[in-house]
Design an enzyme around this catalytic site. Structure first.
Site, PDB file in Angstrom:
ATOM      1  N   ASN A 223       0.844  -1.205   0.000  1.00  7.74           N
ATOM      2  CA  ASN A 223       0.000   0.000   0.000  1.00  7.74           C
ATOM      3  C   ASN A 223       0.877   1.252   0.000  1.00  7.74           C
ATOM      4  OD1 ASN A 223       0.562   0.810   2.838  1.00  7.74           O
ATOM      5  ND2 ASN A 223      -0.396  -1.178   3.238  1.00  7.74           N
ATOM      6  N   ALA A 289       1.911   1.140  11.705  1.00  5.91           N
ATOM      7  CA  ALA A 289       2.079   0.481  10.396  1.00  5.91           C
ATOM      8  C   ALA A 289       0.737   0.256   9.707  1.00  5.91           C
ATOM      9  CB  ALA A 289       2.794  -0.847  10.581  1.00  5.91           C
ATOM     10  N   LYS A 351     -12.664   0.151  17.826  1.00  6.53           N
ATOM     11  CA  LYS A 351     -11.342  -0.490  17.698  1.00  6.53           C
ATOM     12  C   LYS A 351     -10.594  -0.472  19.020  1.00  6.53           C
ATOM     13  CE  LYS A 351     -10.625   0.056  12.874  1.00  6.53           C
ATOM     14  NZ  LYS A 351     -10.184   0.898  11.803  1.00  6.53           N
ATOM     15  N   LYS A 355      -9.616  -4.181  20.046  1.00  9.29           N
ATOM     16  CA  LYS A 355      -8.200  -4.558  20.016  1.00  9.29           C
ATOM     17  C   LYS A 355      -7.560  -4.437  21.392  1.00  9.29           C
ATOM     18  CE  LYS A 355      -7.672  -3.214  15.169  1.00  9.29           C
ATOM     19  NZ  LYS A 355      -6.685  -3.378  14.102  1.00  9.29           N
TER      20      LYS A 355
HETATM   21  O1  C5P Z   1      -8.267  -2.492  11.834  1.00 10.64           O
HETATM   22  P1  C5P Z   1      -7.393  -1.421  11.298  1.00 10.64           P
HETATM   23  O2  C5P Z   1      -6.455  -1.877  10.230  1.00 10.64           O
HETATM   24  O3  C5P Z   1      -8.104  -0.166  10.943  1.00 10.64           O
HETATM   25  O4  C5P Z   1      -6.502  -1.020  12.562  1.00 10.64           O
HETATM   26  C1  C5P Z   1      -5.475  -0.117  12.494  1.00 10.64           C
HETATM   27  C2  C5P Z   1      -4.552  -0.307  13.645  1.00 10.64           C
HETATM   28  O5  C5P Z   1      -4.259  -1.691  13.832  1.00 10.64           O
HETATM   29  C3  C5P Z   1      -3.227   0.338  13.407  1.00 10.64           C
HETATM   30  O6  C5P Z   1      -2.689   0.713  14.655  1.00 10.64           O
HETATM   31  C4  C5P Z   1      -2.419  -0.778  12.742  1.00 10.64           C
HETATM   32  O7  C5P Z   1      -1.034  -0.560  12.868  1.00 10.64           O
HETATM   33  C5  C5P Z   1      -2.898  -1.969  13.511  1.00 10.64           C
HETATM   34  N1  C5P Z   1      -2.883  -3.213  12.744  1.00 10.64           N
HETATM   35  C6  C5P Z   1      -2.021  -4.228  13.083  1.00 10.64           C
HETATM   36  N2  C5P Z   1      -2.031  -5.401  12.397  1.00 10.64           N
HETATM   37  C7  C5P Z   1      -2.907  -5.595  11.396  1.00 10.64           C
HETATM   38  C8  C5P Z   1      -3.787  -4.581  11.027  1.00 10.64           C
HETATM   39  C9  C5P Z   1      -3.761  -3.398  11.723  1.00 10.64           C
HETATM   40  O8  C5P Z   1      -1.217  -4.039  14.005  1.00 10.64           O
HETATM   41  N3  C5P Z   1      -2.891  -6.745  10.743  1.00 10.64           N
END
Ligand code: C5P
Length: 421
Positions: A223, A289, A351, A355
């Site tokens: 990306n 990231a 989130k 998370k």
């Molecule tokens: O769910 P989403 O991608 O929007 O969440 C964003 C957050 O989750 C960011 O802090 C990103 O760095 C983290 N993230 C992660 N691993 C993933 C996807 C997102 O650590 N596979």
């Protein structure tokens, strides 16, 4: 390594130039010190003015040059006591035999020798002279006295001299001296940050940039993340006294000064390294990231050949790195990021809970003026319930300024924790 030059913008250096042919090198030294962001004022002895004019130094330093001790006009501008107080460092380069002798004896019969006595700032001398004069007993005796008095001596280099002699006595190159000055202030600043910084003594891991998910040996899915925000946060955490490890996806950015960088490519590698950092000790985990949500189920061993009109590549979900780390038993303080185009508050709050984060910084990516490749950003920060903290709106500002405000938010939350998860 890149270096944030603005940190020296408030540091004042008096460069004292004494009589010697090496005075020409001091002109370049002013330039290099200015390049690092220092404020420079030049003091010249009578002897120095026989080799190079004050006008040269005035033009290079952007400040009037100080030459006289008892001159009414000069004293009305910045008198010798004010000048002595202004300095964070007095650098005498080149330092002649005569200046060393005056310092050692405690004379005060011109501006420089008076400054030497009147300042609390550290004094550095870079002696430059004929090798026989350097070796002279009186010079060595004076140097020993100066070292005992706390003066730092930048040792002369050996080589061919202007007088035709070969030996010790050449002033080191301006670049070298300027770098030593920079390192000195940097170490001093670091020591302060490690003691009093907002994140003093904390170990911080930051993920940044995109991930790259291989399709075959030559192709990948990725990306547009540039990593700028994560790198700015890494620099801000380091400036706040933290020990910082930056897990960087493929980006073309210089590593911030003092930050340990580990390059990773795929999401799986980023997760492995994140878990490893946790084992090594991590107090704060900041996930900036843009991790690919999916990876290719089976990476082809060889380059996929062009064949039919369609090519189907099966994808499988990547693990959520930040959520995985948040689930560990010895979890650090967790900071996540979210990029939303609508219902920013609602999604961010979701989130934060889903998370198990302590804090989430959310930006509205529907705005054209900020975000991914931009040098600016604006964010809203939300905290987990137990911190009992109001959300914070970080107005549009440079990513460096936003990073600084995020550091403050982390610090405030850590000090506000009531009932940690
Ligand atoms: O769910 P989403 O991608 O929007 O969440 C964003 C957050 O989750 C960011 O802090 C990103 O760095 C983290 N993230 C992660 N691993 C993933 C996807 C997102 O650590 N596979």
């Amino acid at each position: 390594m890149s270096f944030d030059l603005s940190v020296f913008a408030n540091k004042n250096i008096i460069l004292a130039v004494t009589g010697g042919i090496a005075a020409y090198k001091s002109a370049i030294l002013v330039r290099r010190l200015k390049d690092y962001g220092f404020n420079v004022r030049v003091v010249m002895t009578k002897g120095a003015q026989a080799f190079i004019t004050p006008l040269t130094f005035q033009a290079l330093s952007g400040n009037p040059v100080h030459t006289e001790l008892l001159d009414t006009e000069a004293e009305a501008g910045m008198g010798h006591i004010e000048l002595a107080r202004w300095a964070d460092l007095i650098l005498v380069a080149p330092a002649s035999c005569d200046s060393l002798a005056k310092f050692a004896a405690g004379l005060a019969d011109d501006l420089l020798s008076t400054l030497y006595l009147a300042t609390k700032a550290p004094v550095w001398v870079a002696p430059a002279m004929n090798q026989q004069m350097w070796a002279a007993k009186a010079t060595q005796r004076n140097l020993n006295t100066l070292v005992e008095d706390g003066v730092h001596v930048i040792m002369p280099a050996a080589g061919a001299q202007a007088c035709g002699d070969v030996g010790l006595g050449r002033m080191p190159e301006p670049e070298e001296i300027a770098e030593q000055v920079k390192d000195y202030f940097h170490k001093a600043q670091r020591a302060l940050a490690e003691k009093f910084g907002l994140l003093a003594g904390k170990k911080v891991t930051i993920t940044a940039g995109p991930t790259r998910e291989a399709i075959d040996p030559v192709r990948y899915i990725s990306n547009h993340s540039t990593g700028k925000m994560g790198f700015a946060i890494a620099a801000a955490c380091y400036a706040a006294g933290a020990k910082v490890t930056l897990l960087a996806g493929p980006v073309s950015l210089d590593t911030p000064n003092g930050v340990r960088r580990i390059n990773v490519s795929s999401a799986m590698k980023m997760l492995d390294e994140s878990l490893h950092q946790l084992e090594e000790g991590c107090d704060i985990f900041i996930a900036t990231a843009a991790v690919a949500d999916y990876r290719v189920a089976e990476v082809a061993e060889h380059k996929i050949k062009k064949a039919g009109d369609e090519l189907n590549v099966a994808l499988v979900k990547n693990p959520d790195i930040v959520a995985t780390i948040a689930q560990q038993s010895k979890r650090p303080f967790m900071v996540g990021f979210a990029a939303e185009t609508r219902n920013v508050e609602e999604y961010a709050a979701g989130k934060l809970v889903a998370k198990k984060l302590d804090m989430i910084a959310c930006n509205d990516v529907s705005r054209k003026d900020i975000g991914f490749a931009s040098d600016e950003n604006a964010m809203t920060v939300f905290f987990a319930e137990q911190y009992q903290m109001e959300k914070r709106d970080l107005e549009k500002a440079s990513k460096q300024e936003i990073a600084q405000q995020l550091v403050e938010a982390v610090h405030d939350a850590l000090h506000n924790e009531i009932d940690p998860v």
